[in-house]
Design an enzyme around this catalytic site. Sequence first.
Site, mmCIF file in Angstrom:
data_model
loop_
_atom_site.group_PDB
_atom_site.id
_atom_site.type_symbol
_atom_site.label_atom_id
_atom_site.label_comp_id
_atom_site.label_asym_id
_atom_site.label_seq_id
_atom_site.Cartn_x
_atom_site.Cartn_y
_atom_site.Cartn_z
ATOM 1 N N GLU A 286 32.717 -9.923 4.088
ATOM 2 C CA GLU A 286 32.878 -11.307 3.650
ATOM 3 C C GLU A 286 33.794 -11.460 2.433
ATOM 4 O O GLU A 286 34.104 -12.567 2.028
ATOM 5 C CB GLU A 286 31.506 -11.913 3.337
ATOM 6 C CG GLU A 286 30.653 -12.105 4.575
ATOM 7 C CD GLU A 286 29.248 -12.594 4.243
ATOM 8 O OE1 GLU A 286 28.847 -12.499 3.066
ATOM 9 O OE2 GLU A 286 28.573 -13.080 5.155
ATOM 10 N N GLU B 235 24.642 -11.743 -5.389
ATOM 11 C CA GLU B 235 24.291 -11.199 -4.083
ATOM 12 C C GLU B 235 25.552 -11.342 -3.227
ATOM 13 O O GLU B 235 25.730 -12.313 -2.527
ATOM 14 C CB GLU B 235 23.109 -11.956 -3.469
ATOM 15 C CG GLU B 235 22.351 -11.136 -2.437
ATOM 16 C CD GLU B 235 23.190 -10.761 -1.234
ATOM 17 O OE1 GLU B 235 23.984 -9.786 -1.332
ATOM 18 O OE2 GLU B 235 23.075 -11.419 -0.211
#
Length: 281
Positions: A161, A152
């Site tokens: 990110e 994930e």
Amino acid sequence: MPCRLGSAADTLSSSAGKGDVARRLENADIYSNRLDIFRHGRYADSYAHFGIHEEMLKDSVRTGSYRAAILDNGHLFKGKTVLDVGCGTGILSMFAAKAGAAHVVGIDMSNIIDQAQRIIEINGFKDTITLVKGKLEEAELPITQFDIIISEWMGYFLLYESMLDTVLLARDKYLKPGGCMFPDNARMYLAAIEDQDYKEEKINFWDNVYGFDYSCIKDIALREPLVDTVELKAVVTDPYMLKHINLLTAKKEDLAFTAPFTLTATRNDCILYHLYLPSPI
């Protein structure tokens, strides 16, 4: 159907083929905190806090989509070796084990992995799932090649990110030829919205703050990234696909890109924000 909106680098994910949009955050405060954590190099430390994992686990569209993708494809997992990159609390590892994987290795550099070990033991997967604490780039894994990689990895506006870098490294180093990745494709969409009530709440609010004029903040507020939900009726253009990423072939340099776009209005209206809709497929 609720959607997320933002003026810059926010993200959301939607279930493959269903158009459902995952609720990534409870509010903008959590979003701002995680941006601050990332900017100051404490990204891994942030994932030691239970609140972030609670937020992700309660994202029923996202977590439920992973569960369906894994359990509904048990024939792909049965008897196979699986690597879970950034395993967190171990939820994807346990889905894979439940689907019949012969062995699952989860790796995470956050201290949450200590609790994940307890969770795995409590749920009876001690002999099927092995957890490794550390950076994937540096760690030695008990299995040298895997049939499947799950992760994930999605961040704000899909790529913010930078977790995908590590997933691609894992693919190149550990995935067997012909192996599978979950997810294996991602698409990033752009649309525009108009929501006058939301504008009043978030922007015009600064005109009168307890009787004081804060209007000088409005320009900053308009440029600040936001993560929130809006009603589908607020979307005033067709979505436009900015980027398609094939995780089986993508390279790190593919993740830095520029892309022209065209938005086709579906009605006469004003545009308040651009709406970003990254979607794992």
